[in-house]
Design a protein around this motif. Sequence first.
Motif, PDB file in Angstrom:
ATOM      1  N   GLY A 190       0.782  -1.219   0.000  1.00 10.92           N
ATOM      2  CA  GLY A 190       0.000   0.000   0.000  1.00 10.92           C
ATOM      3  C   GLY A 190       0.816   1.273   0.000  1.00 10.92           C
ATOM      4  O   GLY A 190       2.042   1.263  -0.037  1.00 10.92           O
ATOM      5  N   GLY A 242       0.615   5.495   1.670  1.00 11.14           N
ATOM      6  CA  GLY A 242      -0.008   6.388   2.637  1.00 11.14           C
ATOM      7  C   GLY A 242       0.794   6.414   3.917  1.00 11.14           C
ATOM      8  O   GLY A 242       1.967   6.030   3.932  1.00 11.14           O
ATOM      9  N   HIS A 292      -5.229  -0.100   1.134  1.00  6.53           N
ATOM     10  CA  HIS A 292      -5.809   0.898   0.226  1.00  6.53           C
ATOM     11  C   HIS A 292      -5.490   2.325   0.666  1.00  6.53           C
ATOM     12  O   HIS A 292      -5.455   3.229  -0.167  1.00  6.53           O
ATOM     13  N   ASN A 293      -5.258   2.526   1.966  1.00  3.36           N
ATOM     14  CA  ASN A 293      -5.066   3.879   2.492  1.00  3.36           C
ATOM     15  C   ASN A 293      -3.772   4.085   3.274  1.00  3.36           C
ATOM     16  O   ASN A 293      -3.502   5.198   3.697  1.00  3.36           O
ATOM     17  N   TYR A 294      -3.025   3.011   3.505  1.00  8.75           N
ATOM     18  CA  TYR A 294      -1.818   3.098   4.326  1.00  8.75           C
ATOM     19  C   TYR A 294      -0.684   2.292   3.704  1.00  8.75           C
ATOM     20  O   TYR A 294      -0.926   1.353   2.964  1.00  8.75           O
TER      21      TYR A 294
END
Length: 163
Positions: free
Chosen positions: A50, A52, A77-79
């Motif tokens: 990932g 982020g 998805h975000n990190y």
Amino acid sequence: MRLKTIKVTIFTLLVILKVDSIYTAKVLAPKPVGSFVEVDGFKVFYRQLGKGPDILFLHGIGASQYIWREVAQKLAHNYRLTLIDLPGFGQSTRLPHKNYGIEAQSKRVIELTKTLNLKPGFIVGSSMGGALALWLAREHPKQWKKIVVIGPATDPTLPKFDF
């Protein structure tokens, strides 16, 4: 006599099935794709997923980074996730002459975060990894924005955590 023979046969079959399942899980299961980094003489296995803010995951005793596989799929998805096999566990090397105490392991984790250029972020630990996360937060508070511990293996005789 016949009942005893049936019990022995069932017991033997159960033992064979258990040994077979352990063999299959440990030997034939696919190994996760990842990399190794040298830390304090250990080859430490890690995976990064990932993009982020950084989250470092620490497993418990007798486990590996594999325990985080399902949550990792959702958070990637975000990190940017870093899942490690702590020295002495999983695919990381085991060195019998080394100290595996909380202070020694925390120094290795800090060295690993520097080597992998992890930015100050989040740390998640389970069981022994939870105790290690608490220790890291206490010893290196500027390195972590937040910590999450799941069933940390702590004891009232350990040093107090004054945050």
